[in-house]
Design an enzyme around this catalytic site. Sequence first.
Site, short mmCIF file in Angstrom:
data_model
loop_
_atom_site.label_atom_id
_atom_site.label_comp_id
_atom_site.label_asym_id
_atom_site.label_seq_id
_atom_site.Cartn_x
_atom_site.Cartn_y
_atom_site.Cartn_z
N SER A 34 -6.56 -20.51 -37.26
CA SER A 34 -5.68 -21.19 -39.11
C SER A 34 -6.50 -20.76 -40.20
O SER A 34 -5.97 -21.33 -41.53
CB SER A 34 -5.07 -21.64 -39.11
OG SER A 34 -5.19 -22.86 -38.27
N ASP A 283 -1.74 -29.07 -46.54
CA ASP A 283 -0.15 -29.37 -45.47
C ASP A 283 -2.02 -30.88 -44.49
O ASP A 283 -1.98 -31.22 -44.98
CB ASP A 283 0.05 -28.87 -44.27
CG ASP A 283 -0.94 -27.65 -43.66
OD1 ASP A 283 -2.36 -28.55 -43.78
OD2 ASP A 283 -0.41 -26.81 -43.23
N HIS A 286 -4.77 -27.97 -42.99
CA HIS A 286 -5.07 -27.33 -44.05
C HIS A 286 -5.20 -27.81 -45.46
O HIS A 286 -4.72 -27.72 -45.84
CB HIS A 286 -4.95 -26.20 -43.46
CG HIS A 286 -4.14 -25.65 -42.34
ND1 HIS A 286 -2.73 -26.03 -41.50
CD2 HIS A 286 -5.32 -24.73 -41.39
CE1 HIS A 286 -3.18 -25.77 -40.76
NE2 HIS A 286 -4.13 -24.68 -40.27
#
Length: 307
Positions: A34, A283, A286
Amino acid sequence: MLHLPFFLLLLQVLPQKTNGQNFKFPAILVFGDSTVDTGNNNYITTLSKANHYPYGKDFPGHVPTGRFSNGKLAVDLLASLLGVKQTIPPFLQPDLSAYELQTGVCFASAGTGYDRLTAALTRVIPMSQQLNYFKSYRERLKKMAGEEAAQRIIGQALELYNLGCRTLIITGLPPIGCLPIQITAKFKGQFGRTCVEEQNVDGQAYNRKLIELLPHIQSSLEGSKIFYADIYKPIMDMIKSPEKHGFRETMKGCCGTGLLEAGPICTPLTPLCQNSSEYLFFDSIHPSEKAYRYVTECLKKQILDKL
């Protein structure tokens, strides 16, 4: 179960001189999770998606693209820095142009990890499938540009080397114990939050072993250049000296409470911080685009200037 952030950034083929002075890489190919997924998970059945607001709120056009951040990722910024293009599209995007294919794509998938079990649990793309997508990419490139041009773009980690990769940048781990979600798991609340030291110690031990291993791999692969990218130090620098980098918050994310929200629970209905550029993390997992920009600057000094 939290996957380990990593990415494998492949700078394809030997750099070419563009004006007698500067070097340009024809294409960049990205593998990972991610931290570098530019939107592949948009096209598979999984909950690990970032194709909704507030993700992408500071991306050009203010649109969610599947990137797990408020804006661009480090790989986008590196592509721009190298003069390749402004952003790297996901390979699974159905309307990729010839230009996009010839200048590089991203095979990464949010939620994946070093083993197939991690990817199976979150129903995302394992590393083995990312390599299969690369093989498919290579065939599409041959049909589009011809064998000679495809070899020039793709070039003359063992399987990746056999598939044509010659210049690789492999990152170590970040300070995992400083991810907001990991801190929450340890301290169970908003107060007394600090990095989980034992997890950072493990991450540093992994990085040391990786640094020792890479020269041995390079020496066994004729013509290869393998670079270690240290992302641990830049992130720790921002955590230890937030004011120097313009951050007000480094222990919580901008989305929601900043303690747990990420992916499917960071939604259009979730409250946001007023200024995401004051937050190291967008978040609970990340980094924000601002943090990625500093990491990119550090990678330039570490590696790109040597190229």
